[in-house]
Write an enzyme that holds these catalytic residues in place. Structure first.
Site, PDB file in Angstrom:
ATOM      1  N   GLU A 190       0.819  -1.226   0.000  1.00  0.00           N
ATOM      2  CA  GLU A 190       0.000   0.000   0.000  1.00  0.00           C
ATOM      3  C   GLU A 190       0.847   1.268   0.000  1.00  0.00           C
ATOM      4  O   GLU A 190       0.888   2.013   0.996  1.00  0.00           O
ATOM      5  CB  GLU A 190      -0.953   0.005   1.192  1.00  0.00           C
ATOM      6  CG  GLU A 190      -2.081  -0.988   1.071  1.00  0.00           C
ATOM      7  CD  GLU A 190      -3.183  -0.756   2.124  1.00  0.00           C
ATOM      8  OE1 GLU A 190      -2.943  -0.062   3.115  1.00  0.00           O
ATOM      9  OE2 GLU A 190      -4.287  -1.293   1.922  1.00  0.00           O
TER      10      GLU A 190
ATOM     11  N   GLU B 198      -6.672  -7.767  -0.220  1.00  0.00           N
ATOM     12  CA  GLU B 198      -7.113  -7.820   1.179  1.00  0.00           C
ATOM     13  C   GLU B 198      -8.613  -7.559   1.203  1.00  0.00           C
ATOM     14  O   GLU B 198      -9.052  -6.484   0.823  1.00  0.00           O
ATOM     15  CB  GLU B 198      -6.392  -6.755   2.020  1.00  0.00           C
ATOM     16  CG  GLU B 198      -4.875  -6.910   2.027  1.00  0.00           C
ATOM     17  CD  GLU B 198      -4.165  -5.843   2.863  1.00  0.00           C
ATOM     18  OE1 GLU B 198      -4.845  -5.090   3.589  1.00  0.00           O
ATOM     19  OE2 GLU B 198      -2.934  -5.755   2.763  1.00  0.00           O
TER      20      GLU B 198
END
Ligand code: GAL
Length: 635
Positions: free
Chosen positions: A142, A313
């Protein structure tokens, strides 16, 4: 679509691993992502690698028939590295160093840190590049999470000066482009230019825009260094990065060009809570997420890496990081999973396998509780796996509508909002939601995309029109909608000669003579819609197609092209989409609140996001909350 989970073998006694792997496979999982935060265990001391545990973890997963996605650990540089190289730490906009003790504390511009990243990625790729268990690499984790794209360190300042020199050639060209004569801001050399923070009042918006472009390029080149190493040492494996939701701080289309699969991290309940949604929406969709949050990102990320994408995710239960963290309605974890398949995902991987009893995320649910008993989501994963097996692989079909998304537009509007409620992401999301709530499938594409196959094109706004974009729009034979502020700035953040909408005048002949923003709560009536937030005065030989109650032009049309001179509310967007669909011969389906439809090449999926049962006219039946209906697609 394969299912998987995020697993941290280093968090658990080795005696757990065999049983964990067995249970994963038994639950219907095929993929496991590991390693992305494990630097302190892979290299406990400078230059001393400990591969033993990672070899055994990968072999254990492999032996259970699982495929591994291996993360590079560069989001979590260990303490010893920070101590050896203290100036690798990022500096925030207030000039404060970002401390050690969580993650993402590095500065993308620090050359020493980059060298360390190349070293650890090379070591990993040499070791595991050919390992049969590994099917994919994930770079870092991320990029930008916790507000970490921008850094104001000395390393960043030095790199910025080099970036400016390459862009402008001479400092005179930079002064002219930015308009630095204003307030005596002229520079005599590139070495005099600092990052645009800590100024007394706002810095020059052109200075900010270049800083944002530079910072985005730093993320792209940081990522590319890892990609280059992985490609050379592990040429047969896919490479991904897991992007975030509602995040525009760097250009994901640029990073997407360098990877094979764009993945993103889907936390629909956290996103509903943290973003601009109204209190009514937050209540209505508390345990489901707004019906367009997941779809929006699926369609956005499908446009980032040549159509290959997935969910790295997936929220399996309450998260720990939003203001409030409700549990999903029973059924939602399975619904989110199937929705990803409907939009063409290659994988959905749940975060995380087992809830950690320690450290920052101990309140974040997993598929298992900390005591290894199954959490609520486990059965939903099985249900989703069964349903996926029933419907078989899904291919993406050509969507009728394109929505043009530009990271640069987000920066431009964010730097100079002019009215505090003019939020780029919200405007794009509202356009998306209007299309989807009328039953359309949507591709969210970059301004570089080929638009010729679409039956309608929506450009929510594009303040800076990339070269050739207006010509491309003008050449389209389908309905096109251009939103307010399109073409209102040049590439160096100035007002174009001849005023807005600049190059868009080729698409539709009009001139914006004045722009105003309206405070929250102000609403001026139109015919079935209201003018809120933003309004432009337009001079044109065209008669307005739609005016407000006071007779002021709101929408202008020429042929199939339209310009909307206000912030379009939901009612106006509906009207505009109806007109465009009618002209394009596209059939709309007016969906009840909470219902969404998505078609793959072979199937039509209907999802109920409402917390109540909803009668769905096109199915002629009622769908229970958090449930879905899948049917073969009619020819
Ligand atoms: C993501 C992150 C994960 C984990 C998760 C918790 O943003 O990539 O490492 O922190 O959030 O929801």
């Amino acid at each position: 679509m394969k299912l998987g989970c995020c697993y941290y073998p280093e968090h658990w006694p080795e005696s757990f691993w065999v049983e964990d792997a067995r249970r994963m496979a038994a639950m219907g999982l095929q993929l496991v992502r590991i390693g992305e935060f494990a630097w302190s265990r892979i290299e406990p001391e400078p230059g001393r690698y400990d591969w033993g545990w990672l070899n055994r973890a990968i072999d254990t997963l492999h032996a259970a028939g699982l495929q591994v996605i291996l993360g590079t650990p560069t989001a979590t540089p260990p303490k010893w590295l920070v101590d050896v190289m203290p100036d690798m730490i990022a500096i925030d906009e207030q000039g404060r160093p970002r401390g050690f003790g969580s993650r993402r504390h590095y500065c993308f511009s620090h050359q020493g840190y980059r060298a360390e990243c190349r070293r650890i990625v090379t070591a990993l790729a040499e070791r595991y590049g050919q390992h049969p268990a590994i099917v994919m690499w994930q770079t870092d984790n991320e990029y930008g999470c916790h507000d970490t794209v921008l850094s104001f360190s000395d390393a960043a300042a030095a790199s910025f000066r080099g970036w400016l020199a390459a862009r402008y050639g001479t400092v005179e060209a930079l002064n002219a482009a930015w308009g630095n004569v204003f307030w005596s801001m002229e520079y005599r050399s590139f070495t005099e230019v600092d990052p645009p923070h800590l100024t007394v009042t706002e810095a020059n918006p052109a200075h900010w825009l270049d800083y944002r472009r530079f910072a985005s390029d730093q993320v792209t080149s940081f990522n590319r260094e890892q990609v280059d190493i992985l490609r050379s040492l592990s040429p047969d494996k896919d490479i991904t990065h897991n992007f975030m939701g509602f995040f525009t701080e760097f250009d994901h289309h640029d990073v997407g060009r360098d990877i094979d699969v764009a993945t993103w991290d889907s936390y629909p309940l956290g996103f509903l809570e943290q973003f601009w949604f109204s209190s009514d929406e937050k209540r209505a969709y508390l345990r489901q997420g707004h019906p367009d949050i997941a779809g929006f990102h699926h369609d956005l990320y499908r446009g980032c890496a040549n159509g290959r994408w997935g969910v790295m995710e997936q929220q399996p239960g309450p998260v720990n990081w939003a203001r409030f963290n409700p549990a999903p309605l029973p059924g939602m974890v399975a619904l989110w999973t199937l929705e990803a398949a409907a939009h063409g995902a290659e994988l959905t991987s749940y975060f995380r396998w087992r809830q950690a009893p320690f450290a920052q995320e101990q309140m974040h649910a997993g598929l298992l509780r900390p005591d290894s008993t199954e959490a609520e989501a486990a059965n939903e994963v099985r249900a989703a796996a069964d349903e996926l097996a029933n419907i078989g692989p899904q291919q993406t079909a050509q969507a009728p509508a394109a929505l043009v998304f530009s990271y640069g537009a987000a920066w431009t509007i964010g730097i100079q909002p002019q009215g505090q409620s003019f939020r780029y992401l919200e405007l794009v999301f509202e356009c998306y939601s209007a299309l989807r709530s009328q039953g359309l499938d949507v591709d969210i594409v970059s301004p570089d995309a080929d638009l010729s196959a679409y039956r309608m094109v929506v450009v929510p706004t594009l303040p800076i029109m990339p070269e050739g974009f207006a010509e491309k729009l003008a050449a389209l034979a389908c309905p096109v909608l251009l939103g307010p502020r399109s073409g209102s700035k040049t590439a160096s953040f100035t007002i174009p000669e001849g005023l807005a909408p600049g190059d868009c005048k080729q698409v539709i002949p009009l001139t914006v003579t004045r722009m105003e923003s309206l405070r929250d709560g102000v609403s001026e009536p139109g015919d079935g819609f209201a003018v809120t937030r933003w309004r432009e005065d337009v001079r044109s030989r065209l008669e307005p197609e739609i005016s407000d109650a006071a007779g002021r032009g709101v929408v202008y049309a020429k042929g199939q092209a339209r310009y909307c001179a206000i912030w379009p509310d939901r009612a106006l967007l509906r009207q505009l989409i109806e007109r465009m669909a009618h002209e394009a011969g596209v059939v709309l389906t007016d969906l009840p609140e909470g219902i969404r439809v998505r078609r793959s090449a072979s199937h039509s999926f209907t999802f109920n996001y409402a917390a109540e049962p909803v009668f769905v006219p096109h199915l002629g039946k009622t769908l229970a909350p958090a449930s879905w209906h899948i049917a073969p697609r009619e020819a």
